[in-house]
Design a protein around this motif. Structure first.
Motif, PDB file in Angstrom:
ATOM      1  N   PRO A  96       0.886  -1.124   0.020  1.00 35.70           N
ATOM      2  CA  PRO A  96      -0.031  -0.103   0.144  1.00 35.70           C
ATOM      3  C   PRO A  96       0.733   1.295   0.088  1.00 35.70           C
ATOM      4  N   ARG A  97       0.261   2.561  -0.337  1.00 35.19           N
ATOM      5  CA  ARG A  97       0.905   3.665  -0.301  1.00 35.19           C
ATOM      6  C   ARG A  97       1.122   3.907   1.191  1.00 35.19           C
ATOM      7  N   LEU A  98       2.369   4.378   1.678  1.00 39.79           N
ATOM      8  CA  LEU A  98       2.898   4.326   3.221  1.00 39.79           C
ATOM      9  C   LEU A  98       2.704   5.684   3.794  1.00 39.79           C
ATOM     10  N   LEU A  99       2.430   5.691   4.758  1.00 42.07           N
ATOM     11  CA  LEU A  99       2.299   6.794   5.729  1.00 42.07           C
ATOM     12  C   LEU A  99       3.349   6.399   7.079  1.00 42.07           C
ATOM     13  N   ALA A 100       3.769   7.030   7.761  1.00 41.49           N
ATOM     14  CA  ALA A 100       4.698   6.546   8.912  1.00 41.49           C
ATOM     15  C   ALA A 100       4.382   7.330  10.136  1.00 41.49           C
ATOM     16  N   SER A 101       4.284   6.807  11.454  1.00 39.23           N
ATOM     17  CA  SER A 101       4.179   7.345  12.540  1.00 39.23           C
ATOM     18  C   SER A 101       5.129   6.662  13.673  1.00 39.23           C
ATOM     19  N   GLY A 102       5.239   7.014  14.938  1.00 34.87           N
ATOM     20  CA  GLY A 102       5.915   6.393  15.979  1.00 34.87           C
ATOM     21  C   GLY A 102       7.213   6.834  16.416  1.00 34.87           C
ATOM     22  N   GLY A 103       7.197   7.699  17.368  1.00 37.21           N
ATOM     23  CA  GLY A 103       8.326   8.280  18.036  1.00 37.21           C
ATOM     24  C   GLY A 103       8.910   9.593  17.107  1.00 37.21           C
ATOM     25  N   VAL A 104       8.227  10.103  16.630  1.00 37.18           N
ATOM     26  CA  VAL A 104       8.449  11.432  15.812  1.00 37.18           C
ATOM     27  C   VAL A 104       8.750  12.503  16.527  1.00 37.18           C
ATOM     28  N   ARG A 105       9.926  13.038  16.829  1.00 37.14           N
ATOM     29  CA  ARG A 105      10.206  14.099  17.768  1.00 37.14           C
ATOM     30  C   ARG A 105      10.243  15.373  17.445  1.00 37.14           C
ATOM     31  N   ASN A 106      10.435  15.659  16.082  1.00 35.46           N
ATOM     32  CA  ASN A 106      10.582  17.043  15.689  1.00 35.46           C
ATOM     33  C   ASN A 106      10.560  17.049  13.994  1.00 35.46           C
ATOM     34  N   PRO A 107      10.661  18.118  13.577  1.00 42.99           N
ATOM     35  CA  PRO A 107      10.586  18.327  12.016  1.00 42.99           C
ATOM     36  C   PRO A 107      11.707  17.230  11.141  1.00 42.99           C
ATOM     37  N   PHE A 108      12.988  17.476  12.041  1.00 39.95           N
ATOM     38  CA  PHE A 108      13.856  16.475  11.061  1.00 39.95           C
ATOM     39  C   PHE A 108      13.365  15.146  11.282  1.00 39.95           C
ATOM     40  N   VAL A 110      10.414  14.062  10.817  1.00 37.61           N
ATOM     41  CA  VAL A 110       9.569  14.038   9.897  1.00 37.61           C
ATOM     42  C   VAL A 110      10.291  13.972   8.330  1.00 37.61           C
ATOM     43  N   VAL A 111      11.340  14.826   8.211  1.00 39.27           N
ATOM     44  CA  VAL A 111      11.843  14.784   7.059  1.00 39.27           C
ATOM     45  C   VAL A 111      12.679  13.527   6.888  1.00 39.27           C
ATOM     46  N   LYS A 112      13.187  12.904   7.797  1.00 39.87           N
ATOM     47  CA  LYS A 112      13.782  11.440   7.516  1.00 39.87           C
ATOM     48  C   LYS A 112      12.988  10.491   7.312  1.00 39.87           C
ATOM     49  N   ALA A 113      11.488  10.404   7.706  1.00 45.61           N
ATOM     50  CA  ALA A 113      10.626   9.573   7.370  1.00 45.61           C
ATOM     51  C   ALA A 113      10.152   9.758   6.143  1.00 45.61           C
ATOM     52  N   LEU A 114       9.893  10.921   5.414  1.00 43.47           N
ATOM     53  CA  LEU A 114       9.697  11.207   4.253  1.00 43.47           C
ATOM     54  C   LEU A 114      10.740  10.884   3.139  1.00 43.47           C
ATOM     55  N   ALA A 115      12.027  10.954   3.753  1.00 44.25           N
ATOM     56  CA  ALA A 115      13.147  10.535   2.589  1.00 44.25           C
ATOM     57  C   ALA A 115      13.176   8.952   2.516  1.00 44.25           C
ATOM     58  N   ALA A 116      12.699   8.346   3.697  1.00 44.62           N
ATOM     59  CA  ALA A 116      12.777   6.840   3.657  1.00 44.62           C
ATOM     60  C   ALA A 116      11.590   6.171   3.093  1.00 44.62           C
ATOM     61  N   GLY A 117      10.669   7.041   2.746  1.00 45.14           N
ATOM     62  CA  GLY A 117       9.483   6.482   1.848  1.00 45.14           C
ATOM     63  C   GLY A 117       7.928   6.756   2.275  1.00 45.14           C
ATOM     64  N   ALA A 118       7.826   7.515   3.250  1.00 40.60           N
ATOM     65  CA  ALA A 118       6.559   7.865   3.626  1.00 40.60           C
ATOM     66  C   ALA A 118       6.036   8.804   2.823  1.00 40.60           C
TER      67      ALA A 118
END
Length: 360
Positions: A260-272, A274-282
């Motif tokens: 499926p198209r991916l979203l991500a959550s779990g332990g997101v502390r700050n905007p950086f 967020v950016v890491k999760a987006l770069a990893a495929g979210a």
């Protein structure tokens, strides 16, 4: 609502807040780094943060993930969260609506979201195992744009009153997806969705999945804390499972191309993060605990400026990385270290390729 169920709702928020007050150690987000290319940056004025997920268009690449609802205290939380979402354009989800489906008196704790945020993007939330008709009722209660369907086998295992029969869950997922009048986002509650699970969800008809990995609010610990001493002595304490599951980044990097198209959550502390999760495929990133603390302390008045800072800082980080859109982060070079790198190696993920995505 019966007293036991109401107490459980309030306990979840109270114990989640207590977890946030504890010192936080290193997480898998710290094991993901960007290769810095000093001449790659772009003008921040050209960065467009909005994301498109299927037919949805979200002004921000992060959203408030499901937290709570149904009691007097949690109704106030949902009201303030809805106001903050309205003022910033941020999408939001509610906590599980199941309590309102069983007790009409609890419905106001969720309907308040639409009262305060009539035009925003709102996600309803129910648990797997509910009747397919409940999916329709949950969507109608919030006039929801999407439905989160949560999988919480680890939580149920540790919950004093939890179910231990997971045998019908696949069929339940399939039926709820088929019955829902809006797209369904299948999500974990903090223990991750594996490659195999994501493939199976696609086969069951899921268009979207929130991997919801370990490292944020720990519902295993929350349910353990709710056990009294008598239940512990009878074998009710599942602290032995501490650390169970995969992080959001581990799930994203391990995800199949045909899932499926991916979203991500779990332990997101700050905007950086967020950016890491987006770069990893979210495609977008859910935030709960990091928004809960200021919300409890100062309501929407405290949360709105925080969200605005996250928007500004996320924009600045994308400009630094040379990404004019969140999707462009897919071409950034990622260095995976530590525990996350070990997971990737064991799962056969090509770390060298990740480190050279922008080219030689």
């Amino acid at each position: 609502m019966d007293a036991e169920r109401a107490a459980r709702k309030d306990d979840h928020v109270r114990l989640a807040r207590e977890q946030r007050d504890e010192p936080r150690g290193r997480t898998d987000f710290d094991d993901l780094e960007f290769v810095h290319h000093a001449l790659a940056g772009v003008d921040a004025e050209r960065v467009e943060l909005s994301v498109r997920l299927g037919e949805w268009h979200w002004p921000t690449p992060f959203y408030a993930n499901g937290m709570t609802g149904g009691t007097e205290w949690t109704t106030r939380i949902n009201r303030e969260l809805a106001i903050a979402a309205r003022e910033t354009g941020m999408p939001m989800a509610c906590g599980s609506v199941s309590v309102a489906l069983d007790d009409a008196e609890a419905a106001g704790g969720f309907a308040v979201i639409r009262e305060e945020n009539p035009d925003g993007f709102v996600m309803a939330n129910i648990g797997v195992g509910r009747d397919a008709d409940d999916a329709v009722r949950a969507v109608e209660l919030l006039r929801a744009d999407a439905l989160q369907l949560h999988l919480n086998a680890v939580q149920e295992t540790a919950m004093p009153e939890g179910s231990r029969d997971f045998s019908g869950w696949e069929r339940s997922v399939e039926r709820i997806i088929a019955a829902s009048p809006v797209p369904v986002i299948v999500k974990e509650v903090g223990f991750g969705l594996s490659r195999r699970t994501l493939r199976r969800l696609a086969e069951l008809g899921a268009q979207f999945a929130d991997v919801s990995g370990a490292g944020g609010t720990d519902f295993l610990r929350i349910e353990n804390a709710r056990h009294d001493s008598a239940s512990r002595s009878a074998g009710g304490d599942f602290a032995m499972l501490s650390g169970f599951g995969q992080s959001a980044l581990a799930c994203l990097l391990d995800a199949p191309a045909d899932g499926p198209r991916l979203l991500a959550s779990g332990g997101v502390r700050n905007p950086f993060d967020v950016v890491k999760a987006l770069a990893a495929g979210a495609g977008a990133v859910g935030v709960a605990g990091s928004f809960l603390q200021p919300l409890l302390a100062g309501g929407a008045e405290a949360l709105v400026p925080l969200i605005e800072r996250w928007i500004a800082q996320t924009t600045a980080i994308l400009a630094l990385l040379g990404a004019e859109t969140p999707a462009a982060l897919g071409s950034t070079d990622l260095l995976v270290r530590g525990r996350l790198a070990e997971y990737c190696r064991l799962r056969g993920i090509d770390l060298v390729a990740l480190a050279s995505r922008s080219g030689p």
